[in-house]
Design a protein around this motif. Sequence first.
Motif, PDB file in Angstrom:
ATOM      1  N   ARG A 174       2.651  -6.028   2.361  1.00 48.31           N
ATOM      2  CA  ARG A 174       3.325  -5.493   0.982  1.00 48.31           C
ATOM      3  C   ARG A 174       2.930  -4.314   0.891  1.00 48.31           C
ATOM      4  N   SER A 177       0.385  -1.710  -1.338  1.00 51.66           N
ATOM      5  CA  SER A 177       0.366  -0.033  -0.745  1.00 51.66           C
ATOM      6  C   SER A 177      -0.600   0.810  -1.099  1.00 51.66           C
ATOM      7  N   ARG A 181       1.623   2.425   3.135  1.00 53.76           N
ATOM      8  CA  ARG A 181       1.456   1.046   3.251  1.00 53.76           C
ATOM      9  C   ARG A 181       0.276   0.790   3.629  1.00 53.76           C
TER      10      ARG A 181
END
Length: 323
Positions: free
Chosen positions: A216, A218, A265
Motif C-alpha cells: 500500500r 505511496s 503507489r
Amino acid sequence: MTIDHKLIFKEVEDYFFITLGLVLYTIAFTVFLMPYQIVAGGVTGLSAIIYYATGFHLENTYIMINGVLLLVALKILGFKFMMKTIYAIFALYFLLVFAQEIIPVQENGLPIKILGEGQDFMSMIIGCVITGIALATVFLHNGSTGGTDIIAASVNKYHNVSLGSVLIAADFCIIGSCMFFPQFGDYIERAHKVMFGFCVMALENFVLDYVMNARRESVQFMIFTRKWQEIANAIGTETKHGVTILDGHGWYTGKEVKVLCILARKNESINMFRLIKMIDPNAFVSQSAVIGVYGEGFDEMKVRIKTKKIEEDNRLLKNIKEE
C-alpha cells in the motif's frame, strides 16, 4: 447482458492467490509449528491448543468455531467477502486434513520434526515468516482464513486500525489460555509455552503488517520541467493518474514555472521515471514517501462520522447564516 471479462479475471486471480496463501499457511503450520507443539494465535492456534491438550482433531474445532463466527459476521461483512471467507475456511479445513494424512508422524501422533530435535526456535522463525506472508496474501486479495481474521477484517472495515494490531489483541487472549491447561505441564512449562507463543504472535503479525504496508505504500512526485504539458498528458493517459499543476516562481532565474504534483503507489515509480525521462531527460524530479493517501484510487478513510455531530454542525451553520 455483457460479460465483464476484467471483473471475472480479477475474481479468478483473487481465488488463485487466496488458495496459494492457504497452501503456504498449511505447510508452515503442519511442518514447522505443529511438530514442536508451538502455540500460535487465531482460531487455528486455539484449535491446536485444544488438540495438544485433549487430542481432539484441530480441523474439527476449527470448522465449528468458524461456523459460529460466520453467522455473527454475516451482517458486518459484505456477501462478496463472506463468499471468499467461506471458501477459505473450507479449503483450509481440507488442506489441514490432507497435510496431516501425507506427513509422517512421530510416536505421539504429531508430524515429524523436519528440522530435528531442539530446533524449536528456528522452526518458529521459519513458520511465522511463512504464515505471515500467507495471511497477507489472503488479505490483499479480499479474503480471510476465518476466525480472528473475520474480527480483524470487521474492525478494519470501519476503523483505520492495522490488521496486525487487532490480531495481536485476539491472539494475546488465545495464547494466554495455555496457562489453564494442566496437560502442558507445571506452571513453569506453561509459562514457557505462553512466552514462546507471544514470540510467534509478534513475529507473525510483524510480517503481516510489513507485507500489507509494502503493497500500500505511496509516494509523491514533484516534477519541474519545461515540457510539463507533454509529461502531464503522458502520465494521465499511460498510468491513469490525476495530475495537479502548481504555479511556481524560480528565485534564481526569476522565471515562472509549472510544477506537476502526482500521488502514486511506490511500485509505480519506475514507470513514472521512465515516462518522465523519455519526454524530458533534464527534468528535475523530487520523490518523497507519504504516510497515507486516502481517496479515489487509494485507501478509504475508515472513520465514523457521528450523526449528532453533523446535526449540531448544520444547526450552527444555519444560525450563522441567519444572523
